[in-house]
Design an enzyme around this catalytic site. Structure first.
Site, PDB file in Angstrom:
ATOM      1  N   ARG A 189      -9.239  -3.610  -3.650  1.00  0.00           N
ATOM      2  CA  ARG A 189     -10.387  -3.167  -4.418  1.00  0.00           C
ATOM      3  C   ARG A 189     -11.375  -2.418  -3.539  1.00  0.00           C
ATOM      4  O   ARG A 189     -11.540  -2.731  -2.368  1.00  0.00           O
ATOM      5  CB  ARG A 189     -11.103  -4.357  -5.051  1.00  0.00           C
ATOM      6  CG  ARG A 189     -10.324  -5.069  -6.128  1.00  0.00           C
ATOM      7  CD  ARG A 189     -11.155  -6.164  -6.774  1.00  0.00           C
ATOM      8  NE  ARG A 189     -11.672  -7.112  -5.792  1.00  0.00           N
ATOM      9  CZ  ARG A 189     -12.709  -7.910  -6.003  1.00  0.00           C
ATOM     10  NH1 ARG A 189     -13.369  -7.853  -7.143  1.00  0.00           N
ATOM     11  NH2 ARG A 189     -13.105  -8.751  -5.074  1.00  0.00           N
TER      12      ARG A 189
ATOM     13  N   ASP B 252     -11.307 -13.463   3.833  1.00  0.00           N
ATOM     14  CA  ASP B 252     -11.751 -13.880   2.506  1.00  0.00           C
ATOM     15  C   ASP B 252     -12.437 -15.245   2.503  1.00  0.00           C
ATOM     16  O   ASP B 252     -13.303 -15.514   1.663  1.00  0.00           O
ATOM     17  CB  ASP B 252     -10.580 -13.878   1.520  1.00  0.00           C
ATOM     18  CG  ASP B 252      -9.353 -14.609   2.059  1.00  0.00           C
ATOM     19  OD1 ASP B 252      -9.385 -15.072   3.211  1.00  0.00           O
ATOM     20  OD2 ASP B 252      -8.349 -14.701   1.323  1.00  0.00           O
TER      21      ASP B 252
ATOM     22  N   SER C 102      -7.821  -9.810   4.854  1.00  0.00           N
ATOM     23  CA  SER C 102      -7.342 -11.198   4.799  1.00  0.00           C
ATOM     24  C   SER C 102      -6.021 -11.395   5.531  1.00  0.00           C
ATOM     25  O   SER C 102      -5.022 -11.855   4.968  1.00  0.00           O
ATOM     26  CB  SER C 102      -7.210 -11.631   3.338  1.00  0.00           C
ATOM     27  OG  SER C 102      -8.453 -11.534   2.695  1.00  0.00           O
TER      28      SER C 102
END
Length: 813
Positions: free
Chosen positions: A434, A552, A498
């Site tokens: 994203r 994350d 991540s």
């Protein structure tokens, strides 16, 4: 149809905890939890007591693929004086006869399982415990009513002292009939007796049986339906003949359904009886019934008697019309009738055989599942070892050997609400990523507004070159800025990356190794921010201010701490698992300085990679680890996270099936497929709202069309045990983290918030509560609040960037 509806209402009353006392149909639990499945085998004794004679049987059940049963039996008389004497004398007589039988067949030195058919009204509390309510059938003995008949029999056997048996079950003859037929036809789940008396039993779902605790599986219910109508509900259907029969009976006002059915039986179908059967029934009829019979003779005349003499098949018409009526009233059900042979005695043996099989299978299942269960002492040991590994990871001297790396993130503070500005955030951790525009506003009503767009990463890009991967990422950033009408804008950027990284400052992350299916070349050992900057420069369309690279877990903590300043721990339990927390700088030997705090990325999924969890790993954990893409790595994660729990369950189910403990020993090809049992199935199966038929539908989706209700119960138990262990292990690790923070600050009591994210934590119906209970138990001096993160990864990266910008503007480093 009306009678059927009335009966169903009475059944529901009998099943209800509050309505049972007033129900005419008592729906008594029998504690028979399964019908035969054809795998029963062994030698069993059976006693069949229900009249002036009783039988002792030796039943040999062979599971040799042919389902053979061999029976030897002997009938013993009960003298008249024993039927009206003391209970101890009767049961001593039964024990004497049993000893005689065993001696005759040379089995007196064996301790065989025994089933007891005791055909009198009883209240059962266990399969091998039955309290006599009242004597019937001309029996009237002292000291038995209100007592457990199995205990009385055991005492008599013990008084003799020359043999022993293992009494596993006590049943009535109706249940025996169902179990006898159930051995020959596995679809048989109803027992019906229509003879001198009448009764029925059937397999009921436990969730409907309010008289007992528990809602898993099924249990045979003895309806005692002969009493239907004793409360007056059949008055409009009873005739003067019915009332005369009732008045002349041994128990006026009782068992009205029995007499109603019997008079219907005689008046409508009498012409099907032979003379022999007619005489036999006439002898057994009470005085009131004899009057009815005589009245029928007068009314019917010669025609009936002519038919009686011509008929060669007694009961033929009754059964045929019964079958026709049942099928007419329940057209949606495929009902078959199977006549029982030696129902009572053989049935008691079959109940015993099933109980024996279930006990042996249950013991073996529990032995296997016990390897997946953790005691409090074991969980305390996990907490202790996690604490030791954390200390090793923080120490410069032992960091390289530690399985928990405790990586510095250079995030030195959590949000204080004064952060302000527009920020870009990237969130990369899978096959899609994203790009976000995050607007942070300060003031009394500080808030965060986000807009984002999701982009896919083709498989060939994930496994191509690093230059191709980062060029694709920059292309997506460019598209997003144009989409937002901000082409050419220069904004501070936070990058949620991540994957395991080593950081020496906030805006640098050296990729240690790819995970999650990424294999882009030329990236491992490189700074991902530098790779991204190079891709931006190659495109020459815009410029960015790279402020922070985070994982994350840290993003989750920062997102939650924006809402709750006490949030100083981040936890993710989803596809993978990890944790972070604010550690004292003086304890982080890998970074210079002793002042303040810094967030440490534990990378705790690797806990145990150095062997410290080997004694907690089961054979199923080793199978899952060996078949994974990274054998020997992420051992703790493989016992906790969503990527692996379904695989652990699948391998347990395979083991159970191979040992004949599940699915009748028949393994489907689909269950052999790695990854077919997704972790989402655990969450669905363990849902409190899910009925067993829905569990079964999930199993059928997996190709397990042979599954039964009992299989569904066991699968649910396996899912529960595996998920519980995962939650407890997670709670034990978190207890080590929380207690360390408390000790760091020299506090007797600590209040702290944990920000948490991840699909397993959020969607599994029991994971969060079990984890929290474990944490509370293992860290009792800590008051912990859990706050679920909403969009932690992207929002967190922006907030870390905002905090870094605030600290820079304040002159902090």
């Amino acid at each position: 149809m009306d009678l059927s509806i009335r009966f169903r209402r009475e059944m529901d009353k009998g099943l209800g905890r509050d309505t049972n006392p007033t129900a005419a149909v008592k729906m008594l639990p029998t504690f028979v939890r399964s019908t035969p499945d054809g795998t029963e085998q062994g030698e069993f004794l059976a006693l069949d007591l229900g009249g002036s004679n009783f039988r002792v049987l030796l039943v040999k059940v062979m599971a040799n693929g042919k389902q053979e049963v061999e029976m030897e039996n002997q009938i013993y008389a009960i003298p008249e004086h024993l039927m009206r004497g003391s209970g101890s004398e009767l049961f001593d007589h039964i024990a004497d006869c049993l000893a005689n039988f065993m001696e005759k067949f040379g089995i007196k030195d064996k301790k065989l399982p025994l089933g007891f058919t005791f055909s009198f009204p009883c209240q059962q509390t266990k399969l091998d415990e039955s309290v006599l309510v009242s004597w019937t059938k001309r029996f009237k003995l002292n000291g038995v009513e209100g007592k457990d008949v199995v205990s009385l029999l055991r005492k008599s056997i013990k008084r003799r002292g020359d043999f022993d048996v293992d009494i596993l079950a006590v049943i009535n003859d109706t249940v025996g009939t169902m179990m006898t037929c159930g051995y020959d036809d596995h679809h048989c789940e109803i027992g019906l007796i229509v003879g001198t008396g009448t009764n029925a039993c059937y397999m009921e779902h436990m969730r409907n049986l309010e008289l007992l605790d528990g809602d898993e599986g099924r249990m045979c219910v003895n309806t005692e339906w002969g009493a239907f109508g004793d409360d007056g509900s059949l008055e409009d259907l009873r005739t003067d003949i019915d009332r005369e029969i009732d008045a002349g009976s041994l128990n006026p006002g009782k068992q009205l359904c029995l007499y109603f059915l019997f008079i219907l039986f005689i008046s409508v179908y009498s012409y099907y009886f032979t003379v022999k059967v007619t005489v036999y029934i006439f002898i057994l009829l009470p005085a009131g019934m004899r009057k009815v019979w005589q009245a029928l003779r007068k009314c019917s005349g010669t025609w009936v008697w002519t038919r009686l003499l011509r008929t060669a098949s007694p009961l033929r018409g009754f059964s045929r019309r019964l079958h026709k009526m049942v099928r007419r009233l329940v057209p949606d059900c495929d009902v078959r009738f199977l006549q029982s042979q030696c129902g009572s005695g053989k049935g008691a043996a079959m109940v015993t055989a099933v109980a024996y099989r279930l006990a042996a299978q249950q013991a073996e299942r529990q032995r296997i599942l016990d390897t997946l269960r953790l005691s409090r002492e074991q969980l305390l040991e996990v907490k202790k070892r996690m604490s030791e590994e954390m200390a090793r990871g923080l120490s410069k001297q032992t960091h390289e050997q530690a399985s928990v790396k405790m990586l510095p993130t250079f995030v030195r503070d959590t949000p204080d609400g004064t952060e302000h500005g527009d920020f870009l955030a990237l969130d990369l951790g899978g096959s899609s990523f994203r790009v976000l525009l995050v607007r942070v506003r300060s003031g009394k009503r500080h808030n965060v507004d986000m807009q984002h767009k999701i982009y896919s990463i083709p498989q060939e890009t994930m496994q191509g070159t690093g230059e191709e991967l980062f060029s694709h990422i920059v292309f997506c950033i460019s598209d997003f800025l144009e989409h937002m009408g901000m082409a050419g804008a220069s904004l501070p950027l936070g990058f949620t990356f991540s994957f395991p990284c080593h950081q020496s400052r906030l805006d640098q992350g050296i990729l240690l190794n790819w995970t999650k299916g990424f294999k882009a070349s030329g990236c491992e050992g490189q700074d991902v921010i530098t790779l991204l900057k190079d891709a931006v420069h190659r495109r020459r369309e815009f410029d960015l201010s790279f402020v922070a690279v985070v994982n994350d877990t840290v993003g989750t903590m920062m997102t939650c701490s924006y809402e709750d300043p006490q949030c100083e721990v981040g936890l993710i339990v989803g596809t993978g698992t990890n944790a972070c927390f604010m550690e004292e700088m003086q304890n982080i030997e890998l970074v210079e300085g002793n002042e303040g705090r810094m967030c440490v990325n534990m990378e705790w999924g690797a806990f145990g990679d150095n062997g410290v969890l080997d004694d907690f790993c089961t054979e199923f954990d080793h199978i899952v680890d060996n078949s994974s893409s990274n054998p020997g790595k992420q051992r703790y994660e493989k016992m906790i996270s969503g990527m692996y729990l379904g695989e652990v369950v699948r391998n347990v189910l395979i083991d159970f099936t191979a040992k004949g403990l599940l699915f009748k020993g028949k393994l489907s090809e689909r269950l052999k497929t790695q990854g077919i049992f997704e972790t989402k199935f655990l969450s669905q199966i363990e849902s409190d709202r899910l009925a067993m038929r829905q569990v079964r539908s999930i199993l059928q989706h997996l190709g397990l069309t042979i599954s039964t209700c009992d299989d569904s119960v066991l699968v649910k138990e396996v899912c529960s045990v595996v998920a519980r262990r995962a939650a407890q292990l997670c709670g034990a690790g978190l207890a080590a983290v929380i207690d360390k923070i408390r000790e760091n600050r020299n506090l007797n009591q600590l209040s702290i918030t944990v920000g948490v994210d991840g699909t397993l934590y959020k969607t599994h119906p029991h994971f969060s509560s079990i984890m929290q209970d474990t944490l509370q138990d293992l860290a009792p001096q800590c008051q912990v609040t859990f706050q679920q993160s909403e969009d932690g990864s992207g929002k967190g990266a922006a907030l870390i960037t905002a905090v870094a910008c605030r600290m820079k503007s304040e002159g902090q480093r």
